[in-house]
Enzyme design. Sequence first.
Site, PDB file in Angstrom:
ATOM      1  N   ALA A 134      71.977  25.289 105.487  1.00 12.38           N
ATOM      2  CA  ALA A 134      70.696  24.841 104.338  1.00 12.38           C
ATOM      3  C   ALA A 134      70.537  26.328 104.423  1.00 12.38           C
ATOM      4  O   ALA A 134      71.342  26.952 103.786  1.00 12.38           O
ATOM      5  CB  ALA A 134      69.401  24.764 106.003  1.00 12.38           C
ATOM      6  N   MET A 135      69.223  26.704 103.343  1.00  7.52           N
ATOM      7  CA  MET A 135      69.458  27.691 102.673  1.00  7.52           C
ATOM      8  C   MET A 135      67.708  28.277 102.122  1.00  7.52           C
ATOM      9  O   MET A 135      67.204  27.190 101.625  1.00  7.52           O
ATOM     10  CB  MET A 135      70.327  27.863 101.118  1.00  7.52           C
ATOM     11  CG  MET A 135      70.216  28.347 100.492  1.00  7.52           C
ATOM     12  SD  MET A 135      70.936  30.181 100.615  1.00  7.52           S
ATOM     13  CE  MET A 135      70.102  31.240 100.073  1.00  7.52           C
ATOM     14  N   GLU A 136      67.959  29.335 102.106  1.00  5.55           N
ATOM     15  CA  GLU A 136      66.305  29.803 102.445  1.00  5.55           C
ATOM     16  C   GLU A 136      65.410  30.113 101.088  1.00  5.55           C
ATOM     17  O   GLU A 136      64.640  30.785 101.429  1.00  5.55           O
ATOM     18  CB  GLU A 136      66.610  30.818 103.326  1.00  5.55           C
ATOM     19  CG  GLU A 136      66.745  32.221 102.914  1.00  5.55           C
ATOM     20  CD  GLU A 136      68.012  32.406 103.285  1.00  5.55           C
ATOM     21  OE1 GLU A 136      69.327  31.448 103.662  1.00  5.55           O
ATOM     22  OE2 GLU A 136      69.002  33.695 103.205  1.00  5.55           O
TER      23      GLU A 136
ATOM     24  N   GLU B  78      65.762  28.701 108.224  1.00  7.71           N
ATOM     25  CA  GLU B  78      64.914  28.910 106.977  1.00  7.71           C
ATOM     26  C   GLU B  78      64.038  29.338 107.295  1.00  7.71           C
ATOM     27  O   GLU B  78      64.003  30.381 105.693  1.00  7.71           O
ATOM     28  CB  GLU B  78      65.540  27.721 106.294  1.00  7.71           C
ATOM     29  CG  GLU B  78      67.362  26.898 106.467  1.00  7.71           C
ATOM     30  CD  GLU B  78      68.417  27.844 106.353  1.00  7.71           C
ATOM     31  OE1 GLU B  78      67.593  28.326 105.504  1.00  7.71           O
ATOM     32  OE2 GLU B  78      69.242  27.207 106.921  1.00  7.71           O
TER      33      GLU B  78
ATOM     34  N   GLU C 266      70.923  37.482 108.931  1.00  4.14           N
ATOM     35  CA  GLU C 266      71.374  36.770 109.617  1.00  4.14           C
ATOM     36  C   GLU C 266      71.685  36.251 111.242  1.00  4.14           C
ATOM     37  O   GLU C 266      70.846  35.082 112.285  1.00  4.14           O
ATOM     38  CB  GLU C 266      72.640  35.916 109.202  1.00  4.14           C
ATOM     39  CG  GLU C 266      72.956  34.825 107.595  1.00  4.14           C
ATOM     40  CD  GLU C 266      72.194  34.200 107.642  1.00  4.14           C
ATOM     41  OE1 GLU C 266      71.688  33.522 108.822  1.00  4.14           O
ATOM     42  OE2 GLU C 266      71.777  33.986 106.388  1.00  4.14           O
TER      43      GLU C 266
HETATM   44 ZN   LIG Z   1      70.302  32.110 107.929  1.00  7.12          ZN
END
Ligand SMILES: [Zn+2]
Length: 881
Positions: free
Chosen positions: A269-271, A305, A327
């Site tokens: 997934a991408m934030e 996310e 991260e």
């Molecule tokens: Zn991340």
Amino acid sequence: MRAEDTPLIRLEDYRPSDWLIDTVDLDISLAPQQTRVRALLGLRPNPAGQPGAPLILDGDELALSEIKLDGVTLDANAFAAGPQSLTVHAPPRRGFTLTIETVLDPSANTKLMGLYRSSKVYCTQCEADGFRRITYFLDRPDVMSVYTVRLEAAKAEAPVLLSNGNRVATGEVPGSDRHFAVWHDPHPKPAYLFALVGGALDHVREDYVTADGQQVELAVYVEPGKAGRAGWALDSLVRCMRWDERVFGRNYDLDVFNVVAVSDFNMGAMENKGLNIFNDKYVLADPQTATDGDYASIEAIIAHEYFHNWTGNRITCRDWFQLCLKEGLTVFRDQEFSSDERSRPVKRIADVRTLRATQFSEDAGPLAHPVRPRAYKEINNFYTPTVYEKGAEVIRMLKVLIGADAFKRGMDLYFERCDGTAATIEEFLDCFAETSGRDLSHFARWYEQAGTPTIVASGRYDARAKRYTLDLAQTTPPTPGQATKQPVVLPVTLGLVGRDGDLPLTTGSSAYAGDGLIVLDQPSLSVVFSDVAEAPIPSLLRGFSAPVRLELDLSDADLLRLFSADSDSFNRWQALQSVATRALVAAGRPGTDRAVLLAKAAEIAGALEHFLREQGLADPAFAAQVLRLPAPADIAREIGGDVDPDAIYGAHRNLSGAIGQALEATLIGLRDTLATKATYAPDAASAGRRALRNEALGLIAIAAPEAGARLVEQQFSSADNLTDRLAALAAMTLIPGEAREHLIGRFAEIYASEPLVLDKWLMAQALIAEPGTLDRVKRLMQHKGFSLGNPNRVRALIGGFAANLTQFNRADGAGYEFVADMVIALDRTNPQVASRLLGSFKSWKMLEPTRKDLAQASLAMVARTPGLSRDVADIAERALA
Ligand SMILES: [Zn+2]
């Protein structure tokens, strides 16, 4: 491109950009093959950069169709444009605007980086450097801009048009079948957080009011017809937003928060700011198509996310070397959230299993690198367990070392001081140094030094003096580019366990920080405890207080006592794992006596029998973890050299079988007791009961195949949920024969139209530890549900096979050849997926000589292939070095 021709990017070469882009106005007209992107960039010289420098914008496979400076078309000799860059030779030494037009073909973008269209949905993935595939830009995280985005598309094709920030306008395009939406994001952000989505999508929504009274509209968008599966993700979102307000004091900061699930996605997934884009595997859930594990990962990844909104977006990274800043910290935050939502010890055990399986193995092989790498050729290859999981462990150690209170104040200071900036690890650590009053420069070595440290511990008791002396020493093995290692700061949380529980800890040692914490920051030290009334058993690294290997000279009898008496749940689990690991390491080497292993199995089974009887029902999720032995891959890593996967697998099977036989009646009784007629619910307590029942089923299948197959049939037929069906299938894969093939067929029929469930079916078959599996996998590639173009399918089938210890590492090398061929084939369309797959070779150097040679030959074959992507060339080169 050959990896050796690619420039190495080094941390020490960092310098600020010569130019800044304050505003970005994008006007994007979406069309399947011809999407027009008009970018209006508001530029100015960076006071910290070089005056009079040319403006060099990044590109990747771009074609320029127009360029204007302050609205005037630029002379052809004033700039140079190619696919990889756009240079304006002598820009004005003041603020100016640049208008750039590019035309893209999103349908042809199989790399799934930048703007692409798949399954009829337009979407983007820009981290790390995908934005330069959309327009020419200063594509680096320390260039932060305010974005306004106008999206236009055919109404029928893309009724939903989303981008970052808040929607400020929508309307029809007169005289056409098209419409538009304008989005404005008031928060300056780097280009990697840009996103857009266009398509026909269903959604579920909910109103939310933040702790400071702001109204937010939450929505989860999914493919048409799948809105019924989006509820859990939305529910998880609300829970994690509340949690971040309560625990970290962080509120959301826009009027809308959108999550979109897409089926072709390279990552999890991408934030992207206000518009998180997810692999649909981490959004869609209902009892028929998602397992308990899926529910838990959806909850964790939605949280991860969302938490990036502060740790990643509001405070971003100065450069990609600081990737762990966002991260490691955000993984730590999502682990804490899941621990609070579920069982803390069970979550910790699961996380440590993952850490050891993925990160320890990376640290032990040719791809080892520090949590903050010093140099890279392809940043996409550094989204690794080391940056994520070990990065989270570093934050966890920091909290243990300085205490919860100073940690909390340090986080508050970080949010206050670095908000709106692109920060570094140094700036992050400074906040905690200030609130704790400690010098953290030695601790910072965790970011620079690769490799898993080993702590060697031994203790001795002086009964006359009532003194217990604990000796601790640390070493870290060499890793590529780091031949010699310095000692690191290791928080060792401990207890001394006596007959009736923990003994009081009294010591004058300066290494003792109180509250059961020893800080080992030298090569070795001794701590003497006084007034110790009886000979204790040391319980070290409670809660796994440091990401290290521990060598402790305890007898199996002492370990089994810790298993029953330790007050720390993690170490109870660890104690029994250690007994099993020791037995399997011995049995996994050639020439060991099977009788010794069987005697050990009886001892372990006795301890388990007692545990299950006394406490198995008190916390079934914990009991399930206890029942699961270390995996064959864990034993291979523990042996570390001259590894024979078949011998290890055989030993594992023998030990499991013997334990299962000894416990058969208990396990069957346990399964009956835990059975329920209640309808499926995904909560942690119900999931724990299913986990224990299914763990028991796996052991029975190995120990008593006939009884096992009967139970599998019953469970498969009566189950009202995927968790139990899939567990039945997995247990059946351990029992060769007609019945297995029949069940595999039935499963495929039931879930024929469910790609995410078929992924699990593909993987279950790819993991069968039998010589026929390679042919089976090749056959499954012809299945109508499989496609090399979809990353989830590839990871399930080919990735599953590459994780199959005995079959990937076949003695004839056919497993290596197959995976190498797949890497080469995939590299032509999707280099990121290909390079991840090639990472499966990361442990080849620990194999016995025959397999080692064969693995090396396959790696070399990949490395020799002409026209490799930078992603794959880089992994091949480092793996072979
Ligand atoms: Zn991340």
